[in-house]
Scaffold this motif. Structure first.
Motif, PDB file in Angstrom:
ATOM      1  N   ASP A 130       0.841  -1.207   0.000  1.00 41.09           N
ATOM      2  CA  ASP A 130       0.000   0.000   0.000  1.00 41.09           C
ATOM      3  C   ASP A 130       0.874   1.255   0.000  1.00 41.09           C
ATOM      4  O   ASP A 130       0.654   2.187  -0.785  1.00 41.09           O
ATOM      5  CB  ASP A 130      -0.908   0.044   1.236  1.00 41.09           C
ATOM      6  CG  ASP A 130      -1.989  -1.017   1.251  1.00 41.09           C
ATOM      7  OD1 ASP A 130      -2.305  -1.571   0.175  1.00 41.09           O
ATOM      8  OD2 ASP A 130      -2.515  -1.292   2.352  1.00 41.09           O
ATOM      9  N   PHE A 131       1.870   1.279   0.876  1.00 40.67           N
ATOM     10  CA  PHE A 131       2.788   2.410   0.999  1.00 40.67           C
ATOM     11  C   PHE A 131       3.539   2.642  -0.309  1.00 40.67           C
ATOM     12  O   PHE A 131       3.664   3.782  -0.771  1.00 40.67           O
ATOM     13  CB  PHE A 131       3.756   2.113   2.151  1.00 40.67           C
ATOM     14  CG  PHE A 131       4.764   3.180   2.429  1.00 40.67           C
ATOM     15  CD1 PHE A 131       4.378   4.466   2.769  1.00 40.67           C
ATOM     16  CD2 PHE A 131       6.119   2.886   2.387  1.00 40.67           C
ATOM     17  CE1 PHE A 131       5.328   5.444   3.050  1.00 40.67           C
ATOM     18  CE2 PHE A 131       7.076   3.844   2.663  1.00 40.67           C
ATOM     19  CZ  PHE A 131       6.672   5.138   2.995  1.00 40.67           C
ATOM     20  N   PHE A 132       3.998   1.556  -0.920  1.00 40.92           N
ATOM     21  CA  PHE A 132       4.721   1.663  -2.185  1.00 40.92           C
ATOM     22  C   PHE A 132       3.808   2.132  -3.318  1.00 40.92           C
ATOM     23  O   PHE A 132       4.220   2.916  -4.165  1.00 40.92           O
ATOM     24  CB  PHE A 132       5.386   0.339  -2.545  1.00 40.92           C
ATOM     25  CG  PHE A 132       6.679   0.080  -1.814  1.00 40.92           C
ATOM     26  CD1 PHE A 132       7.147   0.914  -0.821  1.00 40.92           C
ATOM     27  CD2 PHE A 132       7.440  -1.030  -2.142  1.00 40.92           C
ATOM     28  CE1 PHE A 132       8.341   0.669  -0.166  1.00 40.92           C
ATOM     29  CE2 PHE A 132       8.646  -1.285  -1.504  1.00 40.92           C
ATOM     30  CZ  PHE A 132       9.091  -0.430  -0.506  1.00 40.92           C
ATOM     31  N   GLU A 133       2.578   1.646  -3.343  1.00 38.79           N
ATOM     32  CA  GLU A 133       1.637   2.080  -4.377  1.00 38.79           C
ATOM     33  C   GLU A 133       1.374   3.590  -4.278  1.00 38.79           C
ATOM     34  O   GLU A 133       1.330   4.291  -5.294  1.00 38.79           O
ATOM     35  CB  GLU A 133       0.324   1.302  -4.272  1.00 38.79           C
ATOM     36  CG  GLU A 133       0.430  -0.129  -4.731  1.00 38.79           C
ATOM     37  CD  GLU A 133      -0.809  -0.953  -4.442  1.00 38.79           C
ATOM     38  OE1 GLU A 133      -0.958  -2.006  -5.096  1.00 38.79           O
ATOM     39  OE2 GLU A 133      -1.629  -0.582  -3.568  1.00 38.79           O
ATOM     40  N   GLU A 134       1.226   4.069  -3.052  1.00 45.43           N
ATOM     41  CA  GLU A 134       1.006   5.501  -2.852  1.00 45.43           C
ATOM     42  C   GLU A 134       2.229   6.307  -3.291  1.00 45.43           C
ATOM     43  O   GLU A 134       2.099   7.356  -3.926  1.00 45.43           O
ATOM     44  CB  GLU A 134       0.690   5.786  -1.385  1.00 45.43           C
ATOM     45  CG  GLU A 134      -0.654   5.265  -0.934  1.00 45.43           C
ATOM     46  CD  GLU A 134      -0.855   5.381   0.575  1.00 45.43           C
ATOM     47  OE1 GLU A 134      -0.068   6.090   1.251  1.00 45.43           O
ATOM     48  OE2 GLU A 134      -1.795   4.757   1.075  1.00 45.43           O
TER      49      GLU A 134
ATOM     50  N   ALA B  41       4.553   5.426  -5.489  1.00 45.76           N
ATOM     51  CA  ALA B  41       4.686   5.357  -6.946  1.00 45.76           C
ATOM     52  C   ALA B  41       3.665   6.279  -7.616  1.00 45.76           C
ATOM     53  O   ALA B  41       3.987   6.956  -8.587  1.00 45.76           O
ATOM     54  CB  ALA B  41       4.510   3.914  -7.421  1.00 45.76           C
ATOM     55  N   ALA B  42       2.449   6.322  -7.078  1.00 51.92           N
ATOM     56  CA  ALA B  42       1.416   7.194  -7.643  1.00 51.92           C
ATOM     57  C   ALA B  42       1.792   8.668  -7.490  1.00 51.92           C
ATOM     58  O   ALA B  42       1.439   9.493  -8.332  1.00 51.92           O
ATOM     59  CB  ALA B  42       0.071   6.921  -6.965  1.00 51.92           C
ATOM     60  N   ALA B  43       2.540   8.980  -6.427  1.00 49.87           N
ATOM     61  CA  ALA B  43       2.975  10.362  -6.205  1.00 49.87           C
ATOM     62  C   ALA B  43       4.225  10.695  -7.011  1.00 49.87           C
ATOM     63  O   ALA B  43       4.702  11.826  -6.969  1.00 49.87           O
ATOM     64  CB  ALA B  43       3.232  10.587  -4.719  1.00 49.87           C
ATOM     65  N   GLY B  44       4.777   9.696  -7.714  1.00 53.81           N
ATOM     66  CA  GLY B  44       5.952   9.925  -8.544  1.00 53.81           C
ATOM     67  C   GLY B  44       7.273   9.951  -7.777  1.00 53.81           C
ATOM     68  O   GLY B  44       8.276  10.441  -8.284  1.00 53.81           O
TER      69      GLY B  44
ATOM     70  N   GLY C 249      10.583   8.209  -5.917  1.00 53.45           N
ATOM     71  CA  GLY C 249      11.436   7.030  -6.003  1.00 53.45           C
ATOM     72  C   GLY C 249      11.342   6.246  -4.708  1.00 53.45           C
ATOM     73  O   GLY C 249      11.071   6.818  -3.640  1.00 53.45           O
ATOM     74  N   VAL C 250      11.582   4.976  -4.783  1.00 52.19           N
ATOM     75  CA  VAL C 250      11.430   4.120  -3.608  1.00 52.19           C
ATOM     76  C   VAL C 250      12.398   4.519  -2.493  1.00 52.19           C
ATOM     77  O   VAL C 250      12.048   4.492  -1.314  1.00 52.19           O
ATOM     78  CB  VAL C 250      11.552   2.622  -3.987  1.00 52.19           C
ATOM     79  CG1 VAL C 250      12.962   2.277  -4.423  1.00 52.19           C
ATOM     80  CG2 VAL C 250      11.110   1.731  -2.839  1.00 52.19           C
ATOM     81  N   LEU C 251      13.609   4.934  -2.846  1.00 50.69           N
ATOM     82  CA  LEU C 251      14.567   5.315  -1.822  1.00 50.69           C
ATOM     83  C   LEU C 251      14.214   6.651  -1.175  1.00 50.69           C
ATOM     84  O   LEU C 251      14.648   6.924  -0.056  1.00 50.69           O
ATOM     85  CB  LEU C 251      15.979   5.330  -2.390  1.00 50.69           C
ATOM     86  CG  LEU C 251      16.497   3.957  -2.850  1.00 50.69           C
ATOM     87  CD1 LEU C 251      17.925   4.062  -3.359  1.00 50.69           C
ATOM     88  CD2 LEU C 251      16.398   2.909  -1.758  1.00 50.69           C
ATOM     89  N   GLU C 252      13.410   7.463  -1.844  1.00 48.59           N
ATOM     90  CA  GLU C 252      12.891   8.679  -1.222  1.00 48.59           C
ATOM     91  C   GLU C 252      11.941   8.321  -0.081  1.00 48.59           C
ATOM     92  O   GLU C 252      11.834   9.060   0.897  1.00 48.59           O
ATOM     93  CB  GLU C 252      12.132   9.532  -2.233  1.00 48.59           C
ATOM     94  CG  GLU C 252      12.973  10.247  -3.252  1.00 48.59           C
ATOM     95  CD  GLU C 252      12.097  11.055  -4.201  1.00 48.59           C
ATOM     96  OE1 GLU C 252      11.550  12.098  -3.777  1.00 48.59           O
ATOM     97  OE2 GLU C 252      11.954  10.624  -5.366  1.00 48.59           O
ATOM     98  N   LEU C 253      11.248   7.215  -0.227  1.00 47.12           N
ATOM     99  CA  LEU C 253      10.275   6.794   0.781  1.00 47.12           C
ATOM    100  C   LEU C 253      10.930   6.132   1.982  1.00 47.12           C
ATOM    101  O   LEU C 253      10.554   6.405   3.120  1.00 47.12           O
ATOM    102  CB  LEU C 253       9.270   5.803   0.178  1.00 47.12           C
ATOM    103  CG  LEU C 253       8.364   6.313  -0.930  1.00 47.12           C
ATOM    104  CD1 LEU C 253       7.516   5.175  -1.461  1.00 47.12           C
ATOM    105  CD2 LEU C 253       7.488   7.437  -0.421  1.00 47.12           C
ATOM    106  N   ILE C 254      11.880   5.241   1.715  1.00 51.17           N
ATOM    107  CA  ILE C 254      12.406   4.418   2.811  1.00 51.17           C
ATOM    108  C   ILE C 254      13.834   4.763   3.213  1.00 51.17           C
ATOM    109  O   ILE C 254      14.305   4.303   4.240  1.00 51.17           O
ATOM    110  CB  ILE C 254      12.323   2.914   2.470  1.00 51.17           C
ATOM    111  CG1 ILE C 254      13.269   2.548   1.331  1.00 51.17           C
ATOM    112  CG2 ILE C 254      10.904   2.504   2.160  1.00 51.17           C
ATOM    113  CD1 ILE C 254      13.471   1.067   1.190  1.00 51.17           C
TER     114      ILE C 254
END
Length: 108
Positions: A57-61, A63-66, A68-73
């Motif tokens: 869910d977190f990754f889908e959100e 990715a939808a916001a554009g 990068g994965v490393l920006e999130l985690i």
């Protein structure tokens, strides 16, 4: 556990994997690494619990916001995973408890 429960569990797992495959490639790579790490050190209820679907869910959100994965985690995937499970009972805890019980029994 009945056959019906097993079949339903497989359906849910396949639906989960389909969601993972729909993620961008960089998210898929990080998710798979997180999954491997969590299956080694993660909580006891990992297969049935809300953690893995919550990550998707977190990754889908993200990715939808554009993003990068490393920006999130962040760049330390293991530290991110450790933070997710810091208050959960893990297999390492169970193993440590069994060792403590055995050594306590042997000393008496």
């Amino acid at each position: 556990m009945s056959i019906q429960d097993i079949v339903e569990g497989k359906k849910q797992w396949r639906a989960h994997l389909a969601r993972v495959k729909a993620l961008p490639p960089d998210y898929q790579i990080v998710y798979k690494e997180m999954q491997k790490y969590l299956f080694k050190v993660g909580p006891i209820d990992l297969p049935d619990g809300p953690l893995l679907p919550g990550i998707v869910d977190f990754f889908e959100e993200g990715a939808a916001a554009g993003k990068g994965v490393l920006e999130l985690i962040g760049t330390d995937v293991a530290a991110f995973c450790d933070d997710l499970v810091k208050d959960s009972r893990t297999y390492a805890d169970v193993y440590q408890e069994s060792i403590n019980r055995e050594s306590g029994t042997a000393e008496q």
